[in-house]
Structures are given as C-alpha cells and as structure tokens.
Design a protein around this motif. Structure first.
Motif, mmCIF file in Angstrom:
data_model
loop_
_atom_site.group_PDB
_atom_site.id
_atom_site.type_symbol
_atom_site.label_atom_id
_atom_site.label_comp_id
_atom_site.label_asym_id
_atom_site.label_seq_id
_atom_site.Cartn_x
_atom_site.Cartn_y
_atom_site.Cartn_z
ATOM 1 N N GLY A 25 41.789 38.421 43.937
ATOM 2 C CA GLY A 25 40.516 39.204 43.206
ATOM 3 C C GLY A 25 39.874 38.073 42.984
ATOM 4 O O GLY A 25 38.928 38.437 42.093
ATOM 5 N N ASP A 93 32.350 34.655 39.908
ATOM 6 C CA ASP A 93 32.577 36.131 39.966
ATOM 7 C C ASP A 93 31.816 36.876 40.996
ATOM 8 O O ASP A 93 30.940 36.082 41.481
ATOM 9 C CB ASP A 93 32.148 36.850 38.584
ATOM 10 N N GLN A 94 31.697 38.205 41.032
ATOM 11 C CA GLN A 94 31.123 38.711 42.229
ATOM 12 C C GLN A 94 29.719 38.525 42.135
ATOM 13 O O GLN A 94 29.068 38.545 43.240
ATOM 14 C CB GLN A 94 31.511 40.296 41.987
ATOM 15 N N CYS A 139 47.603 47.775 34.308
ATOM 16 C CA CYS A 139 46.897 48.392 35.127
ATOM 17 C C CYS A 139 47.122 49.734 35.408
ATOM 18 O O CYS A 139 48.316 50.021 35.538
ATOM 19 C CB CYS A 139 47.219 47.466 36.624
ATOM 20 N N ALA A 153 39.507 40.617 36.625
ATOM 21 C CA ALA A 153 38.166 41.329 37.285
ATOM 22 C C ALA A 153 38.927 42.144 38.320
ATOM 23 O O ALA A 153 38.453 43.455 38.437
ATOM 24 C CB ALA A 153 37.207 40.436 37.788
ATOM 25 N N LEU A 154 39.961 41.825 39.009
ATOM 26 C CA LEU A 154 40.560 42.863 39.865
ATOM 27 C C LEU A 154 42.123 42.568 39.657
ATOM 28 O O LEU A 154 42.710 41.531 39.372
ATOM 29 C CB LEU A 154 40.394 42.312 41.319
ATOM 30 N N CYS A 155 42.762 43.821 39.866
ATOM 31 C CA CYS A 155 44.216 43.446 39.634
ATOM 32 C C CYS A 155 44.755 42.829 40.729
ATOM 33 O O CYS A 155 44.496 43.213 42.124
ATOM 34 C CB CYS A 155 44.998 44.951 39.569
ATOM 35 N N LYS A 159 44.471 45.425 43.470
ATOM 36 C CA LYS A 159 43.113 45.350 43.552
ATOM 37 C C LYS A 159 42.083 46.337 42.763
ATOM 38 O O LYS A 159 40.951 46.448 42.929
ATOM 39 C CB LYS A 159 42.641 45.048 45.233
ATOM 40 N N ARG A 161 39.783 47.620 39.710
ATOM 41 C CA ARG A 161 38.763 46.790 38.966
ATOM 42 C C ARG A 161 39.392 46.760 37.520
ATOM 43 O O ARG A 161 40.223 47.497 37.050
ATOM 44 C CB ARG A 161 37.413 47.585 39.094
ATOM 45 N N ARG A 162 38.464 46.006 36.751
ATOM 46 C CA ARG A 162 38.858 45.505 35.311
ATOM 47 C C ARG A 162 38.862 46.977 34.527
ATOM 48 O O ARG A 162 39.832 47.070 33.605
ATOM 49 C CB ARG A 162 38.010 44.897 34.933
ATOM 50 N N GLU A 163 37.993 47.802 35.038
ATOM 51 C CA GLU A 163 38.081 49.009 34.074
ATOM 52 C C GLU A 163 39.070 49.875 34.119
ATOM 53 O O GLU A 163 39.276 50.981 33.555
ATOM 54 C CB GLU A 163 36.552 49.802 34.278
ATOM 55 N N ARG A 164 40.035 49.725 34.984
ATOM 56 C CA ARG A 164 41.304 50.456 35.122
ATOM 57 C C ARG A 164 42.351 50.034 34.611
ATOM 58 O O ARG A 164 43.386 50.507 34.307
ATOM 59 C CB ARG A 164 41.399 50.410 36.837
#
Ligand code: SF4
Length: 171
Positions: A25, A93-94, A139, A153-155, A159, A161-164
């Motif tokens: 990620g 980052d992305q 997560c 940022a990614l699990c 995978k 996303r952070r908001e999860r």
C-alpha cells in the motif's frame, strides 16, 4: 564510493522496493531518476555501514544508534500521513503519485521525536494503548491491528483504505 555500485544493482533494488511498496500500500516516487539516486544511496550505505541507512541523513555508523533511520525509517509513515512524502521523497502518497500534488521539502521529524510523540499520542478513555504508548488501530475489513499515530493509508493485508480503520477500544 557510488562508482562501485552498478546500474544493475540499483535496478534490482529499485524493482524489489517498488514491488514491496505496492504490495504493502505504499508508493515509490514516480520521478524515477530521483528515486534511483536514492536507491543508489541506500546501496552505498549498505556497503559503507552494513545496513541501508537513510540516504538523506548522516548515519553514525553504529547500527543501534541508527536503528530509527534504517530505511524504511521510523518517520516514513507519520511523514507520509502529514506531508505526503517521506523526508527523502523516496516514498510518496497517492496524490503525489498521480501528479495532483508536488513534492516539497519537509521538516526533519527525527529530532522532535520525543516531544512530538508525547503530544501526538492522543489517548481517549477506553482506548487500547500499546506498550509503546501509541493508539491501536483495527482494520474493520480484515481485523489487522497496528499501533501507530494514524492508521496506514492502505491496509497491508486486505488493501482497505484508511477510513476503514477504527480505534481498537477496550470493552
Ligand atoms: S526518509 Fe525515506 S528514504 Fe530516508 S529512511 Fe525514511 S523512508 Fe527511507
């Protein structure tokens, strides 16, 4: 010293780091020329010290003292979260990857580590706090747990996303 490092060695490590980054990620800087210069610096430090000390910082040559700046350093993730890039801009980052944001020089986090850590370790009632003092994040998709200032940022497992991510709280 850098003349001893071949282009093939640089390309090999670049490929390995890129694959590891993407599978976890993370993203290497899309400016390949700069990124390969940094990778060369890692190889120079590997030969000089026996470990891949950060190519943008002055290493002491004593592994124990330099542990926090062996790449990827202790400061990569907080810097990615706050500025979108690590100190050297090897990792971005992305938004930077997609050209929506430019790489800018960022402050050195290393010497404000102690002061900042205590300020950033936000504790809320019921939070599960790891021995390190950092909050624990879970997560919600796969249950992966990590203790750090902010979730990734990614699990690295599923995978997501952070908001999860959610704070892992004691019941
Ligand atoms: S700042 Fe970047 S290149 Fe330097 S050690 Fe940290 S992650 Fe590696």
């Amino acid at each position: 010293m850098s003349k001893e490092i071949s282009k093939e060695e640089v390309d090999r490590l670049y490929k390995k780091l890129n694959e590891e980054a993407e599978s976890g990620g993370y993203h290497l800087n899309p400016d390949t020329d700069l990124t390969k210069k940094l990778v060369r610096g890692l190889l120079v430090n590997q030969k000089r010290y026996g470990y891949q000390a950060c190519p943008c910082r002055l290493a002491s040559g004593e592994k124990e003292k330099d542990m926090d700046i062996i790449c990827p350093c202790d400061y990569r993730d907080p810097d990615l979260g706050e500025y979108g890039t690590c100190y050297c801009a090897l990792y971005v980052d992305q938004e930077i990857l997609k050209g929506k944001k430019e790489v800018k020089s960022i402050p050195e986090r290393r010497f404000r580590k102690k002061k900042q850590s205590s300020a950033e370790k936000v504790k809320k009632p019921g939070d599960k706090i790891s021995k390190s003092g950092y909050p624990v994040w879970r997560c919600r998709v796969c249950g992966y747990l990590c203790a750090r200032e902010k979730p990734p940022a990614l699990c690295p497992i599923c995978k997501a996303r952070r908001e999860r991510f959610e704070r892992f709280a004691l019941r």
